[in-house]
Scaffold this active site. Structure first.
Site, short mmCIF file in Angstrom:
data_model
loop_
_atom_site.label_atom_id
_atom_site.label_comp_id
_atom_site.label_asym_id
_atom_site.label_seq_id
_atom_site.Cartn_x
_atom_site.Cartn_y
_atom_site.Cartn_z
N ASP A 31 29.59 51.98 39.13
CA ASP A 31 29.43 50.78 38.61
C ASP A 31 28.41 50.51 37.46
O ASP A 31 27.34 51.14 37.62
CB ASP A 31 29.49 49.58 39.71
CG ASP A 31 29.84 48.13 39.22
OD1 ASP A 31 30.43 48.20 38.01
OD2 ASP A 31 29.36 47.25 39.94
N ASN A 79 41.00 46.35 39.04
CA ASN A 79 40.86 46.66 37.86
C ASN A 79 42.00 46.26 36.62
O ASN A 79 41.60 46.31 35.62
CB ASN A 79 40.13 48.12 37.53
CG ASN A 79 38.74 48.21 38.25
OD1 ASN A 79 38.23 49.12 38.53
ND2 ASN A 79 37.97 46.99 38.05
#
Ligand code: IPE
Ligand code: IPE
Ligand code: MG
Length: 252
Positions: A31, A79
């Site tokens: 991330d 996502n």
């Protein structure tokens, strides 16, 4: 990273292999690409490009250390809610990564696998994945497991439905077991992760490996993924080696 730099790392006093038991399976939530780009006035796709670049030395180092499985969260089922240009850029990067890295991964003994609902990916991505998996199918040193369109809840639902398909028509004495669930997950046959690493500071698992992380040790670093390097990896493993894993029992 070049060979000299890597040799240096292996000699470095932080080298976890000298200290204790290594995790068999490391899972990483990669991330922070967006924040990395933002800090530099770049667009998010450039952050993802830097993120892909950061992955290469981590894979090499894990294979060199003797890690059996490295699972990396590359795209979650959530996502898809990002802007379409960003999503498309991610598939382009995946195709590019697989095309340019597969031969070298194969040479290092890395077998490429995936978890997640890969059948819902754009065809160009599916083709690149199939080719990379075929090319590396006989490698046995380390599994590089790419989590693509992966969600822990989605995986559990697909696992249960797969089990049901195998057991139809259902008899009144058919029951689900923990082993049956594990055997129908995308990770069937792999050990559960021992160590979960999340870069860029968020204290959550974001629908990653919900079943498999039951007893994983969690390590979160503020470092943004494009800045994550083998030294950071060593730090995470050293921290893992200091943990007292009790699995609900008592300390030795
Ligand atoms: C992780 O970086 C990569 C993917 C989720 C594909 P992010 O894109 O989530 O980066 P941040 O969290 O916005 O910084
Ligand atoms: C998790 O990161 C997914 C990947 C790294 C692929 P996200 O950036 O999507 O997670 P949230 O939205 O911060 O929970
Ligand atoms: Mg993020």
């Amino acid at each position: 990273m070049d060979t000299d730099a890597r040799q240096h790392l292996m000699l470095d006093s932080q080298n976890p292999a000298q200290y204790g038991k290594l995790p068999r399976h490391i899972a990483i939530i990669m991330d922070g690409n967006g924040r990395w780009a933002q800090q530099r006035g770049l667009n998010r796709a450039e952050g993802h490009r830097a993120g892909v670049k950061a992955l290469k030395p981590i894979v090499k180092e894990c294979a060199a250390m003797g890690i059996e499985v490295l699972t990396v969260y590359a795209f979650s089922t959530e996502n898809w809610s990002r802007p379409q240009v960003e999503v498309e850029a991610l598939w382009d990067l995946l195709v590019e990564y697989l095309r340019s890295e597969t031969a070298e991964l194969k040479a290092e003994g890395v077998r490429i696998q995936t978890i997640g609902n890969v059948g819902a990916l754009p065809i160009r991505a599916q083709k690149a994945i199939d080719a990379a998996m075929r090319e590396t199918a006989s490698e046995t040193r380390m599994v590089l497991n790419l989590a693509l369109n992966y969600g822990g809840r989605d995986e559990l639902v697909r696992a249960v439905n797969r089990w049901l398909d195998e057991h139809r028509p259902l008899s009144p004495d058919s029951y689900m077991t923990a082993n049956a669930i594990a055997a129908h997950l995308d990770t069937a046959g792999l050990p559960d992760p021992d160590l979960l690493i999340r870069s860029s500071g968020e204290l959550r698992i974001s629908n990653f490996l919900l079943w498999q992380l039951a007893y994983a040790e969690i390590y979160v670093t503020e470092t943004l993924w494009p800045d994550f390097n083998p030294m950071e990896l060593h730090k995470a493993i050293r921290a893992y080696q200091k943990r007292d894993r009790r699995f609900g029992g008592l300390r030795e």
